[in-house]
Design a protein around this motif. Structure first.
Motif, short mmCIF file in Angstrom:
data_model
loop_
_atom_site.label_atom_id
_atom_site.label_comp_id
_atom_site.label_asym_id
_atom_site.label_seq_id
_atom_site.Cartn_x
_atom_site.Cartn_y
_atom_site.Cartn_z
N VAL A 1 -0.98 10.70 -47.33
CA VAL A 1 -1.40 12.07 -47.05
C VAL A 1 -0.23 13.03 -47.32
O VAL A 1 -0.41 14.13 -47.83
N PHE A 2 0.97 12.57 -46.99
CA PHE A 2 2.16 13.39 -47.29
C PHE A 2 3.29 12.43 -47.68
O PHE A 2 3.28 11.24 -47.34
N LYS A 3 4.26 12.97 -48.42
CA LYS A 3 5.37 12.15 -48.91
C LYS A 3 6.53 13.07 -49.21
O LYS A 3 6.40 13.98 -50.03
N SER B 1 -3.95 19.96 -41.00
CA SER B 1 -5.13 20.80 -40.85
C SER B 1 -6.37 20.01 -40.44
O SER B 1 -7.42 20.60 -40.22
N ARG B 2 -6.24 18.68 -40.35
CA ARG B 2 -7.40 17.86 -39.95
C ARG B 2 -7.00 16.94 -38.81
O ARG B 2 -5.91 16.35 -38.84
N PRO B 3 -7.91 16.76 -37.84
CA PRO B 3 -7.61 15.82 -36.76
C PRO B 3 -7.54 14.38 -37.29
O PRO B 3 -8.19 14.05 -38.29
N ILE C 1 -0.33 12.23 -34.12
CA ILE C 1 -1.73 12.27 -33.72
C ILE C 1 -2.14 13.73 -33.66
O ILE C 1 -1.54 14.52 -32.92
N VAL C 2 -3.15 14.09 -34.47
CA VAL C 2 -3.60 15.48 -34.54
C VAL C 2 -4.96 15.59 -33.85
O VAL C 2 -5.90 14.86 -34.19
N VAL D 1 -4.52 20.71 -34.10
CA VAL D 1 -4.82 20.97 -35.52
C VAL D 1 -4.13 22.27 -35.93
O VAL D 1 -4.14 23.25 -35.18
N GLY D 2 -3.54 22.27 -37.10
CA GLY D 2 -2.87 23.47 -37.60
C GLY D 2 -1.37 23.46 -37.38
O GLY D 2 -0.67 24.37 -37.83
#
Ligand SMILES: [Cu+2]
Length: 117
Positions: free
Chosen positions: A78-80, A95-97, A115-116, A56-57
């Motif tokens: 979540v992102f693009k 920032s999140r698992p 994979i976080v 994470v992070g």
């Protein structure tokens, strides 16, 4: 009058202690590790490595090493990224698992996964 002198010297002592403390704190900050970062290359119509596991992070940076434009788009939005031309980059900080599958919207057969943990 004597009391005032005493307070003044006490204040000076506290000030010195504060400066020493701040100095020590400063060197501790320098010793801290930089936030984790990892790079994924886009080349020959594929993400490499296609699947990564990061703490994470972590900031992941995708770099387009192909001579064809590509994008990096999360399945869950979540992102693009914008369309990345050759040598252009896109970064996202996780920032999140969780598991973040993604693909290239120009070539949807190009897929990858972050994979976080
Ligand atoms: Cu593509």
């Amino acid at each position: 009058m004597r009391m005032r002198v005493c307070i003044a010297s006490l204040a000076v002592s506290i000030l010195f202690a504060a400066i020493l403390f701040a100095g020590g704190k400063g060197s501790t900050v320098n010793a801290q590790q930089a936030p984790p970062a990892i790079e994924v290359k886009i080349d020959n119509f594929s993400f490499g490595p296609a699947a990564i596991t990061v703490p994470v992070g972590t900031t992941v940076t995708w770099t387009n090493r192909d001579d064809i434009p590509h994008t990096v788009v999360s399945d869950d939005k979540v992102f693009k990224s914008k369309v990345l031309d050759t040598e252009e980059q896109f970064s996202y900080t996780f920032s999140r698992p969780g598991t973040y599958p993604y693909f290239c919207s120009v070539h949807p057969k190009m897929t990858g996964k972050v994979i976080v943990q």
